[in-house]
Design a protein around this motif. Structure first.
Motif, PDB file in Angstrom:
ATOM      1  N   GLU A  91       0.835  -1.457   0.078  1.00 56.94           N
ATOM      2  CA  GLU A  91      -0.086   0.037   0.133  1.00 56.94           C
ATOM      3  C   GLU A  91       0.917   1.055  -0.139  1.00 56.94           C
ATOM      4  O   GLU A  91       0.675   2.024  -0.908  1.00 56.94           O
ATOM      5  CB  GLU A  91      -1.051   0.050   1.140  1.00 56.94           C
ATOM      6  N   ALA A  92       1.527   1.358   0.880  1.00 54.66           N
ATOM      7  CA  ALA A  92       2.570   2.734   1.089  1.00 54.66           C
ATOM      8  C   ALA A  92       3.575   2.425   2.099  1.00 54.66           C
ATOM      9  O   ALA A  92       3.342   1.907   3.302  1.00 54.66           O
ATOM     10  CB  ALA A  92       1.784   3.706   1.273  1.00 54.66           C
ATOM     11  N   GLU A  93       4.778   2.688   1.818  1.00 55.56           N
ATOM     12  CA  GLU A  93       5.995   2.569   2.855  1.00 55.56           C
ATOM     13  C   GLU A  93       5.786   3.386   4.010  1.00 55.56           C
ATOM     14  O   GLU A  93       6.103   2.874   5.029  1.00 55.56           O
ATOM     15  CB  GLU A  93       7.133   2.817   2.146  1.00 55.56           C
ATOM     16  N   ARG A  94       4.988   4.670   3.911  1.00 55.63           N
ATOM     17  CA  ARG A  94       4.999   5.422   4.935  1.00 55.63           C
ATOM     18  C   ARG A  94       4.102   4.908   5.908  1.00 55.63           C
ATOM     19  O   ARG A  94       4.117   5.646   7.206  1.00 55.63           O
ATOM     20  CB  ARG A  94       4.674   6.804   4.494  1.00 55.63           C
ATOM     21  N   TYR A  95       3.257   3.901   5.904  1.00 54.33           N
ATOM     22  CA  TYR A  95       2.451   3.358   6.733  1.00 54.33           C
ATOM     23  C   TYR A  95       3.123   2.207   7.740  1.00 54.33           C
ATOM     24  O   TYR A  95       2.392   1.652   8.392  1.00 54.33           O
ATOM     25  CB  TYR A  95       1.216   2.726   6.060  1.00 54.33           C
ATOM     26  N   MET A  96       4.385   1.790   7.399  1.00 49.34           N
ATOM     27  CA  MET A  96       5.260   1.039   8.257  1.00 49.34           C
ATOM     28  C   MET A  96       4.389  -0.281   8.115  1.00 49.34           C
ATOM     29  O   MET A  96       4.638  -1.130   9.297  1.00 49.34           O
ATOM     30  CB  MET A  96       5.518   1.719   9.440  1.00 49.34           C
ATOM     31  N   THR A  97       3.725  -0.538   7.197  1.00 52.89           N
ATOM     32  CA  THR A  97       3.076  -2.083   7.244  1.00 52.89           C
ATOM     33  C   THR A  97       3.850  -3.148   7.535  1.00 52.89           C
ATOM     34  O   THR A  97       3.649  -4.106   8.078  1.00 52.89           O
ATOM     35  CB  THR A  97       2.275  -2.257   5.985  1.00 52.89           C
ATOM     36  N   ARG A  98       5.027  -3.262   6.791  1.00 58.93           N
ATOM     37  CA  ARG A  98       6.080  -4.405   6.769  1.00 58.93           C
ATOM     38  C   ARG A  98       6.545  -4.630   8.218  1.00 58.93           C
ATOM     39  O   ARG A  98       6.986  -5.761   8.710  1.00 58.93           O
ATOM     40  CB  ARG A  98       7.094  -4.136   5.892  1.00 58.93           C
ATOM     41  N   GLU A  99       6.721  -3.505   9.154  1.00 55.36           N
ATOM     42  CA  GLU A  99       7.199  -3.644  10.403  1.00 55.36           C
ATOM     43  C   GLU A  99       6.129  -4.038  11.454  1.00 55.36           C
ATOM     44  O   GLU A  99       6.217  -4.711  12.623  1.00 55.36           O
ATOM     45  CB  GLU A  99       7.683  -2.273  10.927  1.00 55.36           C
ATOM     46  N   ARG A 100       4.744  -3.759  11.083  1.00 52.37           N
ATOM     47  CA  ARG A 100       3.615  -3.818  12.052  1.00 52.37           C
ATOM     48  C   ARG A 100       2.680  -5.090  11.617  1.00 52.37           C
ATOM     49  O   ARG A 100       1.527  -4.941  12.497  1.00 52.37           O
ATOM     50  CB  ARG A 100       2.985  -2.545  12.479  1.00 52.37           C
ATOM     51  N   VAL A 101       2.611  -5.304  10.438  1.00 50.08           N
ATOM     52  CA  VAL A 101       1.680  -6.556  10.161  1.00 50.08           C
ATOM     53  C   VAL A 101       2.506  -7.870   9.826  1.00 50.08           C
ATOM     54  O   VAL A 101       3.076  -7.861   8.739  1.00 50.08           O
ATOM     55  CB  VAL A 101       1.015  -6.125   9.015  1.00 50.08           C
TER      56      VAL A 101
END
Length: 607
Positions: A284-294
């Motif tokens: 979706e977007a790197e700025r949402y930090m999804t790789r670190e928190r999902v």
């Protein structure tokens, strides 16, 4: 089921940390105040509900103001919100800016409960365009209602529902009290029977009273503690993608929220679905930090729901953990509301409200819709008045992480009469928490869940719940007396009344008519009044046509569900789910098949 129109952004409700975009509703209202500060949370909830669009497919009749057609123009609704509607027409009769009177009936399941009503409302055409469907050109017209449907229904229908239900609730409550006052006169004939009727009536009426007095802990915009959402999954390929999306797509600071999916060795395509939706979220977007928190984790072997939850808690990095069932879907503001009671350091766990997602599927789901709402908005709310909610329900509950870890070993190895406790995990953990801390309820923290639509599955679920209720009620009886005195009395009466109910019903509906030749009209009238309380409370709060199913549920309970209780008395040590193939269910099935084979051999039947 209601289907919201898909947003082109996967994480449409997540606050953007770089402020590249802000949340804007369809009327252009932003999620910030004029001075740049965060807008009031209640205001944001209101504009979000007004702008939420639902997929639709029903007939619409238009009466344009400047069109010389008395019969009106027929169209088909494509989507609808509380503030407007998109209509497909065969011919273009409407121009932008033109006013028209819109006539339609919103079918059940199109919009949230309570909107399944007829509409006759003025609207203004704000956009027109054409599209092709099945090789044919359609003329599309978007109308903005002259006033939101919430305001229209409040004046036209919801207002009447509120006045009628509140008045009838008062009359029903008064009638019950008068009937129970009459019971005192008959004490000399059967003191135990009439004492039970007095206690049962007082118990129910006080629950409705304290449920009505309940208020949520208001949202403190500055209170956003770190939260880890744990989703245990076992064979839930149909719904798990939607559950994960609803948990990630929260209006909550991204550095304070993580989502961990723990698969308990599913035998279907659940893992593939989890990987697919997490991959989509990561892109979706790197700025949402999804790789670190999902993230996801697959257990090395099937260990049960408790094992999956504990593993998720061990992986969690935040101090609060939220348990969400794999077929439950969170509202975008659920987490923000759910954490508010934890401003009290003695609060150990909080339950959110669970609504039925598939409420309009059939009569079985409609019965459960009313039952779920009363169980949460009245019963749990009444317990929350005393900070002693006795079951932090599985679909959506929040705990302090250190308390889960403190009780993890006892929870995982819990046995009752030598059998492992494999279900009732929510009520079991609540008992551990209640011994030292408070437990609460937030009605504004909302999720919806898929309930059984098949009668057989529903009955098995109810039997499982009754067994776990009996087991955990016995556990809680040993310490609940240390809580607030009125709450303790509340609890013990709540245990005795359901257990004794089958005996009381048999006495009144079978023994008295046969032996004394007396028709039990007083008893039946009392049951009707109790059923009316449930139905009218649902009508008061939800303003829905489903309110009548509260009466139907009470009849169904007396005829069917009540008689599960005696069975639960003598089988409450069983550990099989009955509705899914857990290891215990597999073992029970194999034992049953072995007994059948042995029986066939014993009587000489061919195989």
């Amino acid at each position: 089921m209601t289907v919201s129109r898909a947003d082109r952004r996967v994480l449409s409700h997540v606050p953007d940390p770089e402020q590249i975009r802000v949340q804007v509703d369809r009327r252009g209202m932003k999620d910030t105040a004029f001075d740049g500060s965060q807008a009031d949370p209640e205001y944001l909830d209101k504009i979000r509900m007004l702008s939420l669009r639902y997929m639709a497919d029903f007939d619409v009749l238009l009466f344009p103001r400047r069109l010389l057609k008395k019969s009106g123009v027929k169209g088909r609704a494509v989507d609808i919100s509380a503030t407007g509607i998109l209509i497909a027409l065969e011919e273009q009769h409407i121009a932008v800016g033109q006013m028209a009177e819109i006539h339609c009936t919103i079918p059940p399941g199109t919009m949230p409960e309570g909107f399944e009503l007829s509409v006759e409302l003025d609207g203004k055409a704000v956009r027109t365009f054409t599209r092709e469907k099945d090789g044919k050109e359609q003329h599309m017209v978007a109308f903005e209602f002259a006033r939101p449907l919430t305001e229209y229904f409040q004046r036209k229908r919801w207002g009447y529902a509120i006045y009628m239900s509140s008045g009838m609730l008062f009359i029903s409550s008064l009638f019950i009290m008068l009937m129970r006052a009459e019971s005192i006169i008959y004490f000399k004939y059967n003191i135990l029977l009439y004492l039970y009727s007095l206690i049962a009536a007082a118990f129910l009426l006080t629950r409705y009273l304290f449920g009505a007095l309940y208020r949520d802990v208001p949202v403190n915009p500055d209170y956003t503690p770190g939260v880890s959402i744990i989703i245990p999954c076992f064979n839930e390929e149909e719904w798990i993608h939607r559950t994960i999306l609803s948990c990630v797509n929260q209006n909550y600071p991204i550095d304070k929220l993580e989502v961990i999916v723990v698969d308990d060795r599913s035998t279907d395509k659940s893992v593939e679905q989890i990987e697919k939706v997490i991959g989509m979220i990561h892109s979706e977007a790197e700025r949402y930090m999804t790789r670190e928190r999902v993230k996801m984790h697959v257990l090395p072997q099937n260990g049960g729901k408790r094992e999956a939850l504990v593993q998720g808690v061990k992986m969690a990095k935040h101090d609060l953990v939220v348990f969400v069932d794999s077929d439950s879907f969170l509202e975008p503001t659920a987490i923000r509301h759910l954490v508010q009671p934890f401003q009290d350091p003695k609060m150990g766990g909080v339950a959110g409200r669970t609504d039925v997602e598939n409420k309009f599927t059939n009569s079985i789901t409609k019965l459960q819709t009313v039952r779920y709402y009363i169980a949460f908005r009245i019963m749990k709310a009444a317990e929350a008045w005393f900070d002693s909610v006795t079951c932090l329900s599985g679909p959506l509950s929040c705990y302090r992480k250190d308390l889960i870890l403190q009780h993890a070993d006892a929870w995982l190895t819990q046995k009752f009469l030598g059998q492992p406790a494999t279900f009732g995990d929510d009520r079991s953990m609540t008992n551990f928490i209640l011994q030292t801390h408070r437990t609460g309820y937030q009605d504004s923290a909302i999720c919806s869940t898929i309930v059984p639509s098949d009668l057989g599955v529903f009955l098995k679920q109810q039997m499982r719940w009754k067994r776990s209720w009996l087991r955990e009620s016995l556990r809680a009886s040993g310490f609940i007396w240390r809580k607030e005195p009125f709450m303790a009395l509340f609890f013990y009466i709540g245990v005795i009344v359901p257990i004794a109910a089958p005996i009381i019903v048999l006495y009144n509906l079978v023994y008295v008519p046969i032996v004394h030749h007396v028709f039990p009209r007083t008893f039946l009238m009392g049951l009707l009044m109790m059923a009316l309380l449930m139905s009218l409370a649902h009508l008061l709060f939800r303003r829905s046509k489903l309110w009548v199913f509260g009466i139907v549920f009470c009849v169904f309970y007396e005829l069917v569900l009540l008689w599960q209780m005696p069975v639960a008395w003598v089988t409450f040590w069983k550990s099989t789910w009955g509705t899914r193939e857990t290891p215990q269910d597999v073992e029970a099935r194999k034992r049953k098949e072995a007994r059948k084979q042995k029986t066939k051999k014993g009587i000489g039947l061919p195989f």
